[in-house]
Design a protein around this motif. Structure first.
Motif, PDB file in Angstrom:
ATOM      1  N   MET A   9       0.825  -1.215   0.000  1.00 34.88           N
ATOM      2  CA  MET A   9       0.000   0.000   0.000  1.00 34.88           C
ATOM      3  C   MET A   9       0.853   1.257   0.000  1.00 34.88           C
ATOM      4  N   LEU A  10       1.976   1.236   0.700  1.00 36.26           N
ATOM      5  CA  LEU A  10       2.788   2.439   0.893  1.00 36.26           C
ATOM      6  C   LEU A  10       4.209   2.186   0.407  1.00 36.26           C
ATOM      7  N   GLN A  11       4.570   2.825  -0.703  1.00 37.13           N
ATOM      8  CA  GLN A  11       5.902   2.670  -1.270  1.00 37.13           C
ATOM      9  C   GLN A  11       6.434   4.027  -1.703  1.00 37.13           C
ATOM     10  N   LYS A  12       7.720   4.220  -1.520  1.00 37.45           N
ATOM     11  CA  LYS A  12       8.355   5.474  -1.921  1.00 37.45           C
ATOM     12  C   LYS A  12       8.211   5.681  -3.423  1.00 37.45           C
ATOM     13  N   ASP A  13       7.895   6.911  -3.802  1.00 38.11           N
ATOM     14  CA  ASP A  13       7.754   7.332  -5.199  1.00 38.11           C
ATOM     15  C   ASP A  13       6.559   6.706  -5.909  1.00 38.11           C
ATOM     16  N   LYS A  14       5.689   6.033  -5.146  1.00 34.51           N
ATOM     17  CA  LYS A  14       4.481   5.466  -5.741  1.00 34.51           C
ATOM     18  C   LYS A  14       3.258   6.014  -5.014  1.00 34.51           C
ATOM     19  N   ILE A  15       2.095   5.854  -5.650  1.00 36.46           N
ATOM     20  CA  ILE A  15       0.857   6.326  -5.044  1.00 36.46           C
ATOM     21  C   ILE A  15      -0.175   5.207  -5.089  1.00 36.46           C
ATOM     22  N   SER A  16      -0.913   5.049  -4.001  1.00 39.36           N
ATOM     23  CA  SER A  16      -2.024   4.106  -3.936  1.00 39.36           C
ATOM     24  C   SER A  16      -3.279   4.887  -3.560  1.00 39.36           C
ATOM     25  N   PHE A  17      -4.430   4.210  -3.618  1.00 36.80           N
ATOM     26  CA  PHE A  17      -5.696   4.915  -3.483  1.00 36.80           C
ATOM     27  C   PHE A  17      -6.634   4.218  -2.506  1.00 36.80           C
ATOM     28  N   GLY A  18      -7.350   5.043  -1.750  1.00 38.92           N
ATOM     29  CA  GLY A  18      -8.351   4.546  -0.830  1.00 38.92           C
ATOM     30  C   GLY A  18      -9.646   5.313  -0.989  1.00 38.92           C
ATOM     31  N   LEU A  19     -10.655   4.910  -0.222  1.00 34.09           N
ATOM     32  CA  LEU A  19     -11.977   5.539  -0.260  1.00 34.09           C
ATOM     33  C   LEU A  19     -12.414   5.872   1.158  1.00 34.09           C
ATOM     34  N   THR A  20     -13.033   7.028   1.325  1.00 38.31           N
ATOM     35  CA  THR A  20     -13.612   7.358   2.619  1.00 38.31           C
ATOM     36  C   THR A  20     -14.993   6.728   2.743  1.00 38.31           C
ATOM     37  N   VAL A  21     -15.290   6.235   3.926  1.00 36.16           N
ATOM     38  CA  VAL A  21     -16.563   5.595   4.233  1.00 36.16           C
ATOM     39  C   VAL A  21     -17.491   6.628   4.857  1.00 36.16           C
ATOM     40  N   PRO A  22     -18.781   6.662   4.480  1.00 33.81           N
ATOM     41  CA  PRO A  22     -19.455   5.721   3.598  1.00 33.81           C
ATOM     42  C   PRO A  22     -19.261   6.044   2.122  1.00 33.81           C
ATOM     43  N   MET A  23     -19.309   5.008   1.310  1.00 36.34           N
ATOM     44  CA  MET A  23     -19.256   5.142  -0.143  1.00 36.34           C
ATOM     45  C   MET A  23     -20.693   5.311  -0.616  1.00 36.34           C
ATOM     46  N   GLU A  24     -21.120   6.572  -0.624  1.00 31.74           N
ATOM     47  CA  GLU A  24     -22.556   6.854  -0.790  1.00 31.74           C
ATOM     48  C   GLU A  24     -22.738   8.303  -1.232  1.00 31.74           C
ATOM     49  N   ASN A  25     -23.780   8.574  -2.007  1.00 34.23           N
ATOM     50  CA  ASN A  25     -24.071   9.942  -2.475  1.00 34.23           C
ATOM     51  C   ASN A  25     -24.883  10.699  -1.423  1.00 34.23           C
ATOM     52  N   TYR A  26     -24.257  11.001  -0.285  1.00 34.27           N
ATOM     53  CA  TYR A  26     -25.060  11.631   0.767  1.00 34.27           C
ATOM     54  C   TYR A  26     -24.920  13.148   0.825  1.00 34.27           C
ATOM     55  N   ASP A  27     -23.846  13.700   0.258  1.00 36.86           N
ATOM     56  CA  ASP A  27     -23.616  15.146   0.231  1.00 36.86           C
ATOM     57  C   ASP A  27     -23.738  15.729   1.644  1.00 36.86           C
ATOM     58  N   GLN A  28     -24.736  16.599   1.899  1.00 34.59           N
ATOM     59  CA  GLN A  28     -24.890  17.231   3.209  1.00 34.59           C
ATOM     60  C   GLN A  28     -25.944  16.554   4.085  1.00 34.59           C
ATOM     61  N   ASN A  29     -26.474  15.424   3.639  1.00 34.40           N
ATOM     62  CA  ASN A  29     -27.495  14.721   4.403  1.00 34.40           C
ATOM     63  C   ASN A  29     -26.873  13.573   5.194  1.00 34.40           C
ATOM     64  N   PRO A  30     -27.476  13.191   6.305  1.00 31.55           N
ATOM     65  CA  PRO A  30     -26.955  12.022   7.023  1.00 31.55           C
ATOM     66  C   PRO A  30     -26.960  10.799   6.111  1.00 31.55           C
ATOM     67  N   PRO A  31     -25.848  10.085   6.006  1.00 32.76           N
ATOM     68  CA  PRO A  31     -25.807   8.912   5.120  1.00 32.76           C
ATOM     69  C   PRO A  31     -26.720   7.805   5.624  1.00 32.76           C
ATOM     70  N   GLN A  32     -27.193   7.019   4.690  1.00 32.65           N
ATOM     71  CA  GLN A  32     -28.105   5.919   5.025  1.00 32.65           C
ATOM     72  C   GLN A  32     -27.354   4.626   5.337  1.00 32.65           C
ATOM     73  N   MET A  33     -26.066   4.564   5.012  1.00 34.17           N
ATOM     74  CA  MET A  33     -25.216   3.412   5.309  1.00 34.17           C
ATOM     75  C   MET A  33     -25.727   2.134   4.639  1.00 34.17           C
ATOM     76  N   VAL A  34     -26.244   2.263   3.425  1.00 30.58           N
ATOM     77  CA  VAL A  34     -26.750   1.097   2.704  1.00 30.58           C
ATOM     78  C   VAL A  34     -25.688   0.563   1.748  1.00 30.58           C
ATOM     79  N   ASP A  35     -25.696  -0.737   1.541  1.00 29.73           N
ATOM     80  CA  ASP A  35     -24.823  -1.415   0.568  1.00 29.73           C
ATOM     81  C   ASP A  35     -23.339  -1.197   0.852  1.00 29.73           C
ATOM     82  N   GLN A  36     -22.976  -0.901   2.078  1.00 27.55           N
ATOM     83  CA  GLN A  36     -21.564  -0.623   2.354  1.00 27.55           C
ATOM     84  C   GLN A  36     -20.705  -1.893   2.340  1.00 27.55           C
TER      85      GLN A  36
END
Length: 303
Positions: free
Chosen positions: A1-28
Motif C-alpha cells: 500500500m505504501l511505497q516510496k515514489d508510488k501512489i495508492s488509493f483509498g476511499l472514505t466511508v461511507p461510499m454513498e451519495n449523501y452530500d450534506q445529508n446524514p448517510p443511510q449506510m446502505v450497501d456498504q
C-alpha cells in the motif's frame, strides 16, 4: 500500500451519495468488497461522536463508531486495509484505545492503518467535558501513554490518564501498527516527524503540497536519517461522465474527467503523495459507477 515514489488509493466511508445529508449506510458491505476487487488499497473511517448541524460536515462521519464499524467491514473483506482518518486521541482513553487496536491487529493482521488526531469538533469535546483549548496537551499525553502501554511489557506508567504498576495490556500486536499523525495535532512539525510513522495532511494544490511535503521530509531526515515516511492526502472528487472535462476546483477537491484526473494524480505522485483518499459523497453519478471507472480506468495507470 505504501511505497516510496508510488501512489495508492483509498476511499472514505461511507461510499454513498449523501452530500450534506446524514448517510443511510446502505450497501456498504457490497461496496467494500467491490473496492477490494477494484484495487483500492484502503477504506477510511472518521471518528465523530455527536451530530452537530452547525459543523461543516453535518453528516457526522459514517454514523457508526469508527473502530466498531471498521472491524465489521474487516470481517466482510479479505485483504483491503482499514484506516482511521482520524481517531481523536484526546476523546478516547489511551488504555482502551491500546487494547482495541491491538485486538483488531491480532484478528486482522497487518490490515489496520491508524491515523490519529487532536480533533476539532467542539460539540464532541463539550459532550465529554474535555477542554478543547487544551487538546494539544491531552493529545501528547494520550499518545505517549498509548505507545508505552501497547509496546512495552509491564511498563511503569503514571499520568493523568491513570497508572500501570505490575499490570500489562493484552494482547500485544504482532507487529507495530502504522500510526500516522493528521494535520499538526496541535504540535510542531518537528514533533510530527519525530513520532509519526507518516503524515496525513489536508488537500492543497500540487505546487503548495510540494512545499509541505518537502518540509516534512526534511524534518524526518533530521530525526531519522534516510528513511521512508509516507504522506497521505484526502481528495473530494466529482468525476464527470465526460472523460475530457478539465479540472475545476471544488471545496478542497476537484471536479474533473477521467483523463484530467490521471494527469492530476500523476502530479501528486511526482511531488511525494504516497496515498490518496477519494471522497465521493458529493457526486451526482452513482458512487458504485464512479468506483468502477476509477478501478478499471485510473488505478491501473499507477499499479
Amino acid at each position: 500500500m505504501l511505497q516510496k515514489d508510488k501512489i495508492s488509493f483509498g476511499l472514505t466511508v461511507p461510499m454513498e451519495n449523501y452530500d450534506q445529508n446524514p448517510p443511510q449506510m446502505v450497501d456498504q458491505v457490497y461496496k467494500a468488497q467491490q473496492a477490494e476487487q477494484l484495487g483500492f488499497q484502503c477504506l477510511w473511517f472518521q471518528d465523530v461522536l455527536l451530530e452537530d448541524p452547525t459543523f461543516e460536515d453535518p453528516a457526522t462521519g459514517q454514523i457508526f463508531d469508527s473502530l466498531i464499524y471498521l472491524t465489521y467491514l474487516a470481517s466482510q473483506t479479505t485483504s483491503i486495509h482499514l484506516g482511521t482518518a482520524a481517531l481523536v486521541m484526546p476523546l478516547r482513553h489511551p488504555l482502551r484505545t491500546a487494547k482495541e487496536v491491538a485486538s483488531i491487529e491480532r484478528l486482522f493482521p497487518e490490515r489496520l492503518m491508524l491515523g490519529i488526531s487532536s480533533g476539532d469538533r467542539r460539540k464532541d469535546f463539550e459532550g465529554l467535558n474535555i477542554p478543547i483549548m487544551e487538546r494539544g496537551e491531552w493529545f501528547r499525553e494520550a499518545f505517549h501513554f498509548f505507545e508505552d502501554a501497547l509496546y512495552h511489557e509491564f511498563p511503569q506508567l503514571k499520568s493523568s490518564f491513570g497508572t500501570l504498576n505490575k499490570s500489562n495490556v493484552v494482547p500485544k500486536p504482532s507487529n507495530r501498527i502504522p500510526t500516522f499523525m493528521t494535520g499538526y495535532c496541535q504540535q510542531t512539525l518537528d514533533w510530527i516527524a519525530k513520532y509519526g510513522d507518516g503524515w496525513m495532511f489536508y488537500p492543497q494544490r500540487p505546487e503548495q503540497q510540494k512545499q509541505t511535503i518537502q518540509q516534512f521530509q526534511n524534518k524526518v531526515k533530521e530525526h531519522h536519517g534516510d528513511v521512508f515516511r509516507p504522506f497521505f492526502m484526502p481528495l473530494p472528487l466529482e468525476l464527470t461522465e465526460d472523460p475530457s472535462t478539465e479540472p475545476q476546483k471544488i471545496p478542497a477537491g476537484y471536479r474533473v474527467g477521467r483523463k484530467g484526473l490521471i494527469d492530476l494524480l500523476e502530479q501528486y505522485r511526482s511531488i511525494g503523495v504516497n496515498h490518496l483518499m477519494f471522497g465521493l459523497s458529493k457526486n451526482k453519478r452513482p458512487v458504485g459507477e464512479i468506483m468502477q471507472e476509477l478501478g478499471e480506468e485510473v488505478i491501473p495507470f499507477f499499479s
